[in-house]
Design a protein around this motif. Structure first.
Motif, PDB file in Angstrom:
ATOM      1  N   ARG A  25       0.874  -1.164   0.000  1.00 20.13           N
ATOM      2  CA  ARG A  25       0.000   0.000   0.000  1.00 20.13           C
ATOM      3  C   ARG A  25       0.911   1.214   0.000  1.00 20.13           C
ATOM      4  N   LEU A  26       0.470   2.229  -0.740  1.00 24.05           N
ATOM      5  CA  LEU A  26       1.335   3.375  -0.999  1.00 24.05           C
ATOM      6  C   LEU A  26       0.846   4.614  -0.277  1.00 24.05           C
ATOM      7  N   SER A  27       1.766   5.518  -0.027  1.00 19.63           N
ATOM      8  CA  SER A  27       1.379   6.824   0.515  1.00 19.63           C
ATOM      9  C   SER A  27       1.478   7.859  -0.583  1.00 19.63           C
ATOM     10  N   HIS A  28       0.570   8.815  -0.553  1.00 23.23           N
ATOM     11  CA  HIS A  28       0.545   9.908  -1.524  1.00 23.23           C
ATOM     12  C   HIS A  28       1.786  10.782  -1.318  1.00 23.23           C
ATOM     13  N   PRO A  29       2.378  11.309  -2.371  1.00 26.40           N
ATOM     14  CA  PRO A  29       3.569  12.156  -2.191  1.00 26.40           C
ATOM     15  C   PRO A  29       3.311  13.388  -1.326  1.00 26.40           C
ATOM     16  N   LEU A  30       2.046  13.809  -1.192  1.00 28.94           N
ATOM     17  CA  LEU A  30       1.727  14.965  -0.353  1.00 28.94           C
ATOM     18  C   LEU A  30       1.276  14.562   1.041  1.00 28.94           C
ATOM     19  N   ALA A  31       1.385  13.268   1.347  1.00 30.31           N
ATOM     20  CA  ALA A  31       0.989  12.800   2.677  1.00 30.31           C
ATOM     21  C   ALA A  31       1.837  13.500   3.734  1.00 30.31           C
ATOM     22  N   GLY A  32       1.181  13.999   4.761  1.00 31.34           N
ATOM     23  CA  GLY A  32       1.885  14.669   5.853  1.00 31.34           C
ATOM     24  C   GLY A  32       2.220  16.115   5.584  1.00 31.34           C
ATOM     25  N   ALA A  33       1.956  16.605   4.363  1.00 30.84           N
ATOM     26  CA  ALA A  33       2.331  17.978   4.021  1.00 30.84           C
ATOM     27  C   ALA A  33       1.552  18.997   4.827  1.00 30.84           C
ATOM     28  N   GLU A  34       0.348  18.594   5.300  1.00 32.22           N
ATOM     29  CA  GLU A  34      -0.471  19.524   6.080  1.00 32.22           C
ATOM     30  C   GLU A  34      -0.198  19.416   7.581  1.00 32.22           C
ATOM     31  N   ASP A  47      -3.496  12.026   3.484  1.00 30.62           N
ATOM     32  CA  ASP A  47      -2.798  11.157   4.428  1.00 30.62           C
ATOM     33  C   ASP A  47      -3.272   9.708   4.399  1.00 30.62           C
ATOM     34  N   ASP A  48      -4.433   9.431   3.801  1.00 28.57           N
ATOM     35  CA  ASP A  48      -4.870   8.042   3.684  1.00 28.57           C
ATOM     36  C   ASP A  48      -3.977   7.301   2.705  1.00 28.57           C
ATOM     37  N   LEU A  49      -3.777   6.019   2.965  1.00 31.31           N
ATOM     38  CA  LEU A  49      -2.987   5.213   2.043  1.00 31.31           C
ATOM     39  C   LEU A  49      -3.728   5.030   0.723  1.00 31.31           C
ATOM     40  N   ARG A  50      -2.967   4.938  -0.348  1.00 31.48           N
ATOM     41  CA  ARG A  50      -3.541   4.773  -1.688  1.00 31.48           C
ATOM     42  C   ARG A  50      -3.732   3.299  -2.018  1.00 31.48           C
ATOM     43  N   ASP A  51      -4.780   3.040  -2.771  1.00 31.25           N
ATOM     44  CA  ASP A  51      -5.021   1.674  -3.250  1.00 31.25           C
ATOM     45  C   ASP A  51      -3.950   1.327  -4.287  1.00 31.25           C
ATOM     46  N   GLY A  78       9.678  16.792  -1.821  1.00 33.07           N
ATOM     47  CA  GLY A  78      10.530  15.707  -2.288  1.00 33.07           C
ATOM     48  C   GLY A  78       9.781  14.620  -3.008  1.00 33.07           C
ATOM     49  N   GLY A  79       8.679  14.964  -3.619  1.00 31.22           N
ATOM     50  CA  GLY A  79       7.857  13.966  -4.295  1.00 31.22           C
ATOM     51  C   GLY A  79       8.185  13.743  -5.753  1.00 31.22           C
ATOM     52  N   LEU A  80       9.103  14.536  -6.313  1.00 28.65           N
ATOM     53  CA  LEU A  80       9.424  14.413  -7.735  1.00 28.65           C
ATOM     54  C   LEU A  80      10.734  13.665  -7.949  1.00 28.65           C
ATOM     55  N   LEU A  81      10.756  12.859  -8.982  1.00 27.26           N
ATOM     56  CA  LEU A  81      11.999  12.237  -9.432  1.00 27.26           C
ATOM     57  C   LEU A  81      12.541  12.974 -10.653  1.00 27.26           C
ATOM     58  N   ALA A  82      11.628  13.436 -11.521  1.00 23.25           N
ATOM     59  CA  ALA A  82      12.066  14.139 -12.732  1.00 23.25           C
ATOM     60  C   ALA A  82      10.893  14.949 -13.271  1.00 23.25           C
ATOM     61  N   ARG A  83      11.205  15.856 -14.175  1.00 23.44           N
ATOM     62  CA  ARG A  83      10.166  16.643 -14.839  1.00 23.44           C
ATOM     63  C   ARG A  83      10.633  16.967 -16.250  1.00 23.44           C
TER      64      ARG A  83
END
Length: 998
Positions: free
Chosen positions: A341-350, A357-361, A449-454
């Motif tokens: 189960r994954l966490s959103h890259p913006l999890a905890g930002a608030e 903050d909920d885990l992603r399916d 820190g959610g980006l790897l590349a753009r």
């Protein structure tokens, strides 16, 4: 000519006509238009009894601007169909129509409001709708005049308009049939949405253009990981094996926990709405670790990324990592992915308990590939149809649907970090519609820190065909027609559902070109449910009521009451659809049987494609000049209408009647400039119908259409139009000769075909062949083939052959059988050429006709193509004259050499010797006046071998021509050089001319 020789010019029967070679079409065409209106040509044709009706149903253009060249192509093609069918014995009706509702017109009124500083939302909706109606009425009048100027016939006094009260009534009734047959439902799903226009769009309202978009590679951290159970058999379950399994599991868990699944997207603005990530069950994945980093890189040594093996090197390259700066640690099995189960890259930002903050399916999905991206797809089911359908089928929509994007394409005001940011600007700036939402999302992802590349990508992207702005997929409550649900009781020979019926009916329709069938069939196979609703003001409303407080899935959510429907229909017939918006409308329509407090009135309007898709009902079915069965013989539009009018008309008709509204569908391509480029104002390569008409006349534009292969894209431009005008002049010259030579034709001089010379009977044979070719061409919509056959016949076989030969007899013979036969054939030619060409050159053929048959009630367009007797066909004669013409080509080519060398000035100065090896050909040439055929004064035919100096043509073997000058004196009347000139009663003439002089 000596002083004693009379001038015989006045004794010649030279052509007499006032028909000018200079057409002057731009000035004269309006006079014919006025004349047709004055004598009521269209109405008089309807009075002809005993004819089989033929109906072309007009696809309605929008009433919102001047005509472009595509309009002209479309309407001229329709006109050629209608006119040709009429002249082939049908009662060919044509009711022009206009699409008057919807965004194109509403958009124009809003522009006017904005220019005056007015707010549309503060104007009474009925007043606003009246403004739209007036705008449409004005453009209907303008476009009607512009169409008529092109020579388009039809019931212009009574066109159909989708905004007429009866039309609005029928559109509402057709909608209520979907309400009553159970296919109407309200759903919330991603639809193509225009933030600029603030409404949903149909597929047909979308066009694809290149767009540059930001693209990002985003990290989703593996927050939870549960290893799949490893089951050991009794033999395997030793202490050592258990310890090994435990160590392996610990190693895998250590490697994967804290690793990142990487996704790639070209729509950064959808990341705040992410609810899941999916992978492909057929894709090989690996765990990759960063071992070194260059400067300006978002990856750090020790970072671990899960990527599709086929795409790993590309992704690492995008992250500025070179080979040697990362390594593959291990396989990542699908069973292992299933335990994450994954966490959103913006999890905890608030700062905790926040939006993301909920885990992603995290699960498998069939639509994931490893051809581009990372091998993983981020899912925002509110903004993507495939993701929506995945979670719909899982019964999980309530967990994954978001409402983060508002009607204007801005984020909801209370969305953390991004509230109020817009995906698109309200107005383009320097050609870009890009808003500030993407940049805000990218900036925040970078911060956490959610980006790897753009990067940036140029790709084909859907745009609104009206505002030209990009569109988005957005989840909104909309009204749909279910195309896979049984319609009513489901009993129908063509199928039980709308899709089944449509697919069955497609194969019962005649398609021109045939590829049209495959195109519509594939679209119909793959299409989703039909979105019927739009969030606008100008149109026919969705005339239905919903139960207050009920869910769309609840029984009784929709009010289904025939009495209510009848009251709505009656009001619309009398007052138009504005009745829906008047004060007290709800109470009026619900009547005494339903409590208004319990029901909500729906104020969405119907998609305009439903309007135009319903035209078969209020035009074909309801009008006196419609059709008995409500089905058109043919629909004709551009190829884009496979996803537009052809498509919506079929859906609408099979949903309410069970059958297609058309028996045949014809499609044409688009108009391009001379170099094959799309026309645009910015390139300055547009060709406007009005400009062509002003310079050349409408007939030249019509001729351009007839000469083009309309099933493909057509090119038009100054040089092409010059070529068309040159061809027109050649044709006009042919008609001028006919008129001049028929000036003294008398019915009592008509010669029966069996009494005519062979040359005339050959022309009749060609007429019989052409009659079949022309009729077949018109019936199969092969206008190019039909016209080309007539044009080549008129300019080559007639002007350059038959007329060339028979001028001598027509001018000089007097009242001989040969001259009378020629004039009889010219009369037969006149009636066929004028009627064959009248559907194309409507003005010119009227001019030709009136030159010969003047009169207030006279018109070629009141005439049918004459029947051509099958007895005129004579294949044996045609084969013989094919040999004669072949030999003639050798002679005329040989004489042209002598003319070029200035040995002779005219062919009548020659008396060549023609050597013909083949006895049958020689016999054929000897049986005709071959010197007249070759327009020489004499000719000698021989079977002797041709000498080396004889002129030959490679394509006509066995024929050689030796040039000899004609012997004798020049006849001062016919100009032939003959030995007997000067030996007759009249001085200076030959025996034939002496007899003609009497």
């Amino acid at each position: 000519m000596s002083a004693e020789t009379p001038d015989y010019k006045d004794t010649l029967n030279l052509p007499k006509t006032d028909f000018p070679m200079r057409a002057g079409l731009p000035k004269r065409e309006p006079e014919w238009l006025d004349r047709w209106a004055r004598i009521g040509v269209y109405d008089r044709l309807r009075e002809k009894e005993g004819r089989t009706p033929f109906t072309l149903h007009d696809g309605p253009p929008y009433a919102n601007g001047h005509l472009h060249i595509g309009h002209a192509l479309n309407k001229i093609l329709k006109d050629m169909i209608v006119r040709s069918r009429q002249m082939m014995g049908h009662d060919a009706r044509y009711i022009p129509g206009w699409d008057c509702h919807g965004l194109p017109i509403e958009w124009k009124i809003e522009e006017q409001y904005r220019a005056k500083g007015l707010d549309k939302d503060k104007v009474d909706v009925v007043d606003f709708r009246q403004e739209c109606r007036k705008f449409a009425e004005g453009w209907v009048d303008i476009q009607r005049e512009e169409f008529q100027r092109l020579g388009i016939t039809g019931n212009w006094a009574e066109p159909y308009l989708t905004m007429n009260f009866h039309a609005e009534r029928v559109i509402a009734e057709e909608f209520m049939k979907f309400l009553m047959n159970g296919t109407l439902y309200q759903g919330s799903k991603p639809v193509m949405w225009s933030p600029v226009e603030e409404t949903a769009l149909a597929e047909a309202e979308v066009e694809y253009h290149d767009k540059e978009s930001p693209t990002i590679w985003v990290k989703f951290r593996v927050a939870e990981f549960e290893l799949p159970d490893i089951v050991l058999s009794d033999e395997e379950a030793t202490d050592e094996s258990r310890e090994a399994v435990a160590a392996a599991e610990e190693k895998v868990s250590a490697d994967l926990t804290g690793a990142h699944v990487v996704i790639w997207t070209t729509t950064p603005w959808t990341i705040p709405s992410n609810k899941a990530v999916v992978y492909g069950e057929e894709i090989a994945y690996g765990l990759y670790e960063v071992t070194g980093t260059p400067e300006e890189c978002w990856a750090e040594v020790g970072d671990r990324f899960i990527l599709a093996d086929n795409l790993a090197a590309e992704v690492m390259g995008r992250a500025r990592l070179e080979e040697g700066q990362y390594r593959r640690l291990r396989d990542v099995r699908h069973s292992q992915l299933a335990g994450m189960r994954l966490s959103h890259p913006l999890a905890g930002a608030e700062g905790g308990d926040g939006e993301w903050d909920d885990l992603r399916d995290f699960r498998a999905a069939e639509f994931v590939t490893d051809t581009e991206g990372t091998g993983f797809v981020h899912c925002a089911p509110s903004h993507g149809m495939e993701e929506y359908e995945l979670y719909r089928d899982l019964g999980m929509l309530e967990q994954v649907i978001t409402y983060n994007v508002m009607d204007d394409g801005s984020f909801r005001a209370d969305l953390p970090f991004f509230g109020g940011k817009r995906i698109l600007r309200a107005k383009a700036k320097n050609g870009s519609w890009e808003g500030d939402a993407n940049a805000a999302v990218i900036a925040k992802l970078t911060e956490v820190g959610g980006l790897l590349a753009r990067g940036r990508i140029k790709h084909s992207y859907p745009h609104s065909w009206r505002s030209k702005a990009p569109v988005i997929y957005r989840n909104t409550p909309q009204w749909f027609a279910a195309i896979d649900k049984p319609v009513g009781d489901g009993q129908d020979e063509n199928g039980t559902t709308i899709r089944e019926r449509a697919l069955t009916c497609i194969d019962k329709v005649e398609w021109t070109p045939k590829s049209g069938r495959n195109r519509l069939h594939s679209m119909m196979e793959a299409r989703p449910d039909w979105v019927l609703s739009r969030q606008r003001a100008w149109g026919v409303p969705l005339t239905c009521f919903v139960k207050k407080g009920a869910l769309p899935t609840d029984p009784g959510f929709l009010l289904r009451d025939e009495a209510v429907n009848a009251r709505i229909a009656e009001a619309f017939e009398a007052e138009g659809a504005d009745a829906w918006y008047l004060e007290g409308a709800k109470e009026r329509f619900l009547g005494a049987d339903h409590d208004p407090a319990e029901w909500e009135q729906v104020f969405d309007i119907l998609d305009v494609w439903f309007d135009s898709g319903s035209t078969h009902a209020f035009v074909l079915r309801d009008r006196a000049d419609g059709t008995e069965d409500g089905i058109a013989d043919v629909y004709l539009e551009g190829t884009d209408q496979h996803r537009g009018w052809f498509h919506s008309s079929l859906l609408q008709s099979v949903g309410t009647t069970g059958h297609a509204p058309y028996r045949a569908v014809v499609t044409h391509g688009f108009t391009l400039d001379e170099k094959g480029n799309k026309m645009s104002k910015s390139l300055g390569n547009t060709i406007l119908p009005e400009e062509v008409v002003e310079q050349y006349g409408a007939d030249i534009l019509r001729l351009w259409v007839a000469q083009a292969d309309f099933t493909a894209d057509q090119r038009i431009g100054p040089e092409i139009l010059k070529g068309v005008a040159d061809g027109y002049r050649r044709l006009r010259n042919t008609m001028r000769f006919l008129l001049g030579s028929l000036s003294d034709f008398r019915e009592e001089d008509r010669v029966a075909p069996e009494d005519m010379p062979e040359l005339e009977r050959w022309v009749l044979h060609r007429l019989a062949e052409l009659d079949e070719r022309v009729r077949t061409g018109y019936e199969s919509y092969d206008f190019q083939g039909a016209f080309q056959a007539v044009f080549n016949f008129a300019t080559i076989e007639l002007s350059a052959f038959y007329f060339d030969i028979r001028k001598d007899a027509l001018y000089c013979d007097g009242e001989t059988l040969r001259a009378k036969s020629a004039r009889t054939v010219l009369d037969l030619l006149f009636h066929r050429l004028t009627t064959w060409l009248a559907p194309i050159l409507v003005f010119t053929m009227e001019e030709v006709w009136l030159e010969r048959f003047p009169g207030e009630d006279s018109s070629v367009h009141l005439t049918d193509m004459p029947e051509t007797p099958a007895s005129w066909r004579d294949p044996a004669l045609a084969e013989k004259w094919a040999q004669v013409r072949a030999a003639r080509r050798v002679v005329t080519a040989a004489l042209e050499v002598q003319r070029t060398d200035k040995v002779i000035g005219a062919s009548l100065e020659a008396a060549p010797v023609v050597h013909v090896e083949d006895a049958a050909m020689r016999e054929a040439l000897q049986s005709v006046a071959f010197e007249d055929v070759c327009i020489t004064s004499d000719i000698t035919l021989t079977g002797d071998p041709a000498p080396a100096e004889a002129y030959r043509l490679p394509e006509v073997p066995g024929v050689g021509v030796v040039f000899e000058k004609a012997d004798g004196e020049k006849c001062q009347r016919c100009w032939k050089i003959l030995p007997d000139v000067g030996t007759h009663r009249h001085p200076g003439v030959c025996g034939r001319c002496d007899e003609a002089l009497g």
